[in-house]
Design a protein around this motif. Structure first.
Motif, short mmCIF file in Angstrom:
data_model
loop_
_atom_site.label_atom_id
_atom_site.label_comp_id
_atom_site.label_asym_id
_atom_site.label_seq_id
_atom_site.Cartn_x
_atom_site.Cartn_y
_atom_site.Cartn_z
N TYR A 61 38.79 41.67 27.82
CA TYR A 61 39.62 40.74 28.60
C TYR A 61 39.79 41.19 30.05
N THR A 62 39.66 42.51 30.29
CA THR A 62 39.69 42.98 31.68
C THR A 62 38.46 42.52 32.43
N ILE A 63 37.31 42.49 31.75
CA ILE A 63 36.07 42.00 32.36
C ILE A 63 36.25 40.55 32.84
N ILE A 64 36.91 39.72 32.04
CA ILE A 64 37.14 38.32 32.44
C ILE A 64 37.97 38.28 33.71
N MET A 65 39.03 39.08 33.77
CA MET A 65 39.90 39.10 34.95
C MET A 65 39.16 39.57 36.19
N VAL A 66 38.38 40.63 36.04
CA VAL A 66 37.70 41.23 37.20
C VAL A 66 36.57 40.34 37.70
N THR A 67 35.77 39.79 36.80
CA THR A 67 34.69 38.90 37.25
C THR A 67 35.25 37.64 37.92
N SER A 68 36.39 37.15 37.43
CA SER A 68 36.99 35.98 38.07
C SER A 68 37.48 36.32 39.48
N LEU A 69 38.02 37.51 39.66
CA LEU A 69 38.44 37.93 41.00
C LEU A 69 37.24 38.11 41.92
N ASN A 70 36.12 38.53 41.36
CA ASN A 70 34.91 38.73 42.16
C ASN A 70 34.38 37.42 42.73
N LEU A 71 34.68 36.30 42.06
CA LEU A 71 34.29 35.00 42.62
C LEU A 71 34.91 34.79 43.99
N VAL A 72 36.14 35.25 44.16
CA VAL A 72 36.85 35.08 45.43
C VAL A 72 36.47 36.18 46.41
N VAL A 73 36.55 37.43 45.96
CA VAL A 73 36.34 38.56 46.86
C VAL A 73 34.86 38.76 47.19
N GLY A 74 34.01 38.70 46.18
CA GLY A 74 32.60 38.98 46.40
C GLY A 74 31.79 37.79 46.84
#
Length: 334
Positions: free
Chosen positions: A48-61
């Protein structure tokens, strides 16, 4: 879609299925002895941390904007999904059906919040956007501290235990796949064009605000999904769990893995979510370990471990069989 791309997708799907089969087989066989349940819990947390981090990467990365309020969207998804599952419990739904409905409602609530925050906030850039998103997360946290339905600042307990490893693993796979397809779509390429040159994209007739808000909402939606899984795994929450430190932790995982790489987010999230458990005997120094890892990555890999590179089983097999080398030489000779 070409046969090569279909074959690549199929090969990677087989690889994911083999990883799942290996893990579930090890857990079923109690391969780790008394630590099996503990390690399975770490794997669930990593998913579930992977889901949170990849979703944040959409914005940041991929969008190139700096957000410090991701914990706010995670908390919206967590609390809303917990309330929904509690309200629908005993209504004749199966555990899986109840779980999926709660996650979807939590994700939609977070996505709507992402639109409401994104419309005014995404007209700003850089430090100003970071400050606004951080303020949003704090406002949400304070609200949850004062709503009686969320515990009124105390622990919200009695949440149904619906997050099992097999469910969370496949939900993670579906979420990451959807985000990957979005990034590879024309919408994702447009967002990346905006990241590369904001002014040129706007001058080309691209509705920059629309694409940024859309990406922000999609990111918030999947953050809410991750939050819902978190709630139904921990079965108890308190608003202070979703403070600024949590947003900073998710951001550090994006940076370590590589901004603009979903593969990097997966590795960064899996590594840093397991690190506190591996260092449980030295829990006092957990944040120090995070800082050391960040400094080392920034010194030797400023773009993150993966940069903007994505891992592919097809590419690996081509290198192992020499097909990739032959193809590269042929293209060079042409």
């Amino acid at each position: 879609m070409s046969k090569k791309i279909k074959g690549s997708y199929l090969l990677n799907a087989v690889g994911v299925a083999l990883v799942f089969a290996l893990l579930t087989g090890l857990f079923a066989a109690n391969a780790f002895g008394t630590s099996t349940t503990y390690i399975q819990g770490i794997c669930t947390t990593a998913c579930y941390t992977i889901i949170m981090v990849t979703s944040l990467n959409l914005v940041v990365g991929f969008m190139g904007e700096f957000s410090l309020g991701h914990a706010g969207f995670v908390s919206v998804g967590a609390y809303v999904s917990a309330i929904v599952s509690g309200a629908l419990a005993g209504k004749g739904l199966s555990d899986l059906g109840l779980f999926l409905i709660a996650l979807l409602v939590g994700g939609l609530a977070a996505g709507i919040m992402g639109v409401l925050v994104g419309i005014p906030a995404l007209r700003l850039r850089g430090d100003y956007l970071a400050i606004v998103t951080m303020a949003f997360a704090e406002i949400i946290r304070v609200c949850f501290c004062n709503f009686s339905i969320t515990g009124g600042g105390k622990t919200m307990s009695g949440i149904l235990k619906l997050s099992t490893f097999p469910r969370v693993f496949w939900i993670m796979v579906v979420c990451v796949t959807i985000m990957y397809l979005f990034v590879r779509s024309k919408y994702g390429r447009t967002v990346q064009a905006i990241r590369e040159d904001y002014i040129a994209a706007s001058a080309s007739g691209i509705n920059v605000t629309y694409y940024k808000v859309m990406t922000f909402a999609i990111s918030a939606f999947f953050a809410g999904i991750g939050g819902g899984i978190y709630a139904h795994y921990m079965t108890a929450m308190i608003p202070t769990n979703f403070n600024f430190n949590y947003s900073a932790e998710l951001l550090s995982e994006v940076i370590i893995g590589g901004t603009g790489s979903l593969t990097g987010s997966i590795i960064g999230a899996a590594f840093l979510s397991a690190l506190p458990e591996l260092m449980r005997e030295f829990s006092t120094y957990r944040m120090l370990a995070y800082s050391v890892v960040l400094v080392l990555v920034m010194l030797f890999r400023p773009g993150g471990i993966f940069g903007r590179w994505e891992f592919s089983l097809t590419r690996v097999l081509e290198k192992l069989t020499g097909r990739g080398t032959v193809k590269a030489k042929a293209e060079k000779g042409a």
